[in-house]
Design an enzyme around this catalytic site. Structure first.
Site, PDB file in Angstrom:
ATOM      1  N   VAL A  21     -21.102 -33.446  -1.789  1.00 24.69           N
ATOM      2  CA  VAL A  21     -20.713 -34.474  -0.829  1.00 24.69           C
ATOM      3  C   VAL A  21     -19.199 -34.459  -0.673  1.00 24.69           C
ATOM      4  O   VAL A  21     -18.453 -34.423  -1.659  1.00 24.69           O
ATOM      5  CB  VAL A  21     -21.178 -35.879  -1.277  1.00 24.69           C
ATOM      6  CG1 VAL A  21     -20.518 -36.961  -0.425  1.00 24.69           C
ATOM      7  CG2 VAL A  21     -22.695 -35.989  -1.188  1.00 24.69           C
ATOM      8  N   LYS A  22     -18.772 -34.469   0.572  1.00 21.39           N
ATOM      9  CA  LYS A  22     -17.342 -34.587   0.891  1.00 21.39           C
ATOM     10  C   LYS A  22     -17.107 -35.981   1.446  1.00 21.39           C
ATOM     11  O   LYS A  22     -17.770 -36.396   2.399  1.00 21.39           O
ATOM     12  CB  LYS A  22     -16.939 -33.537   1.923  1.00 21.39           C
ATOM     13  CG  LYS A  22     -15.505 -33.680   2.441  1.00 21.39           C
ATOM     14  CD  LYS A  22     -15.178 -32.596   3.469  1.00 21.39           C
ATOM     15  CE  LYS A  22     -13.800 -32.796   4.068  1.00 21.39           C
ATOM     16  NZ  LYS A  22     -13.449 -31.718   5.038  1.00 21.39           N
ATOM     17  N   THR A  23     -16.185 -36.711   0.841  1.00 22.29           N
ATOM     18  CA  THR A  23     -15.931 -38.072   1.284  1.00 22.29           C
ATOM     19  C   THR A  23     -14.455 -38.389   1.130  1.00 22.29           C
ATOM     20  O   THR A  23     -13.670 -37.570   0.646  1.00 22.29           O
ATOM     21  CB  THR A  23     -16.805 -39.070   0.496  1.00 22.29           C
ATOM     22  OG1 THR A  23     -16.796 -40.333   1.156  1.00 22.29           O
ATOM     23  CG2 THR A  23     -16.315 -39.248  -0.936  1.00 22.29           C
ATOM     24  N   ALA A  54     -22.622 -32.259   2.585  1.00 15.95           N
ATOM     25  CA  ALA A  54     -22.691 -33.364   3.540  1.00 15.95           C
ATOM     26  C   ALA A  54     -21.337 -34.059   3.606  1.00 15.95           C
ATOM     27  O   ALA A  54     -20.752 -34.388   2.570  1.00 15.95           O
ATOM     28  CB  ALA A  54     -23.768 -34.366   3.132  1.00 15.95           C
TER      29      ALA A  54
END
Length: 261
Positions: free
Chosen positions: A168-170, A137
């Protein structure tokens, strides 16, 4: 699913992902006008590619064993009123046929189409889990870059993990260690818009790993550089060798001098 994740995250539990999926909403972005020419020289230095199915099918040699994280969301463009108006654009069945290691989708928390993107993530996770395909995500912010702060990224990352995303990519931010602590799945950092220079790129990567990130998923800050191989090599040294910023910078400068633009 564990096998697919182990191809992305190496024995040390970390990864250097190369993001080359920007064209799904930006088109022929600068220095990515001819994807094959840009991507092929960088494949030996990446642990996986984050890519669209069109570029995968047409620009990546099918004999390549590079692990693929397939961008499956779309339906928006940089010309649109709101970048958050995005949905699932690629079926999990097609992703499976392409032999991918994971699928990726953006969520826009706090945006006009927040509900649409979060429900799309949920549907994707439901379908992908049945076939053992991990979901990454992306906590997207659209054109509102000021959202990239600890409070927003912690909220977005936690929601994505709570819905079942395996990765998770942030963005990196001040207080990033708190974003990582609040997210119960591996976090990788996005490079974001082109930074001032390559040393800034290495500094962000170094700080993120020190704060607990499990890797990077950078794009423009690698392939828009005049020395993309030098940049990704130096980033790899940070991610997989725990190189100091000084050592990584020295490696970049050494490779930069060896391979002029």
């Amino acid at each position: 699913m564990k096998n697919r994740l182990s191809r992305i995250f190496k024995e040390d539990g970390r990864t250097v992902m190369l993001a080359v999926d920007h064209g799904y909403f930006l088109g022929a972005v600068s220095r990515m006008e001819e994807p094959r020419k840009v991507i092929e020289p960088l494949i030996p230095y990446a642990d996986s590619l984050m890519i669209t199915r069109g570029v995968l099918r047409n620009c990546i040699d099918p004999s390549s064993d590079i692990p693929i994280v397939l961008r499956v969301s779309g339906g928006n463009s940089i010309l649109g009123k709101d970048l958050s108006c995005e949905d699932i654009a690629v079926s999990v069945r097609d992703a499976l046929r392409l032999n991918v290691c994971a699928v990726a989708l953006s969520v826009y928390v706090g945006a006009e189409y927040e509900h649409q993107t979060l429900m799309a993530l949920s549907r994707l996770i439901n379908e992908a889990n049945e076939l053992g395909i991990p979901v990454l995500a992306v906590t997207a912010v659209g054109k509102e870059l000021e959202k990239r702060d600890e409070r927003y990224l912690t909220l977005s990352s936690r929601i994505a993990a709570e819905l079942g995303a395996q990765v998770v990519k942030t963005y990196f931010c001040e207080g990033f260690e708190n974003v990582v602590k609040a997210c119960p799945v591996p976090v990788v950092i996005a490079g974001g818009p082109k930074m001032k220079d390559e040393i800034d790129v290495l500094s962000i990567a170094h700080q993120a790993i020190a704060c607990g990130a499990k890797g990077v998923d950078m794009g423009r800050n690698i392939w828009q550089s005049r020395w993309p191989v030098a940049v990704i090599s130096a980033v790899r040294s940070i991610v997989h060798e725990n190189a100091s910023l000084k050592k990584a910078s020295a490696l970049f400068e050494e490779l930069q001098n060896k391979k002029p633009a």
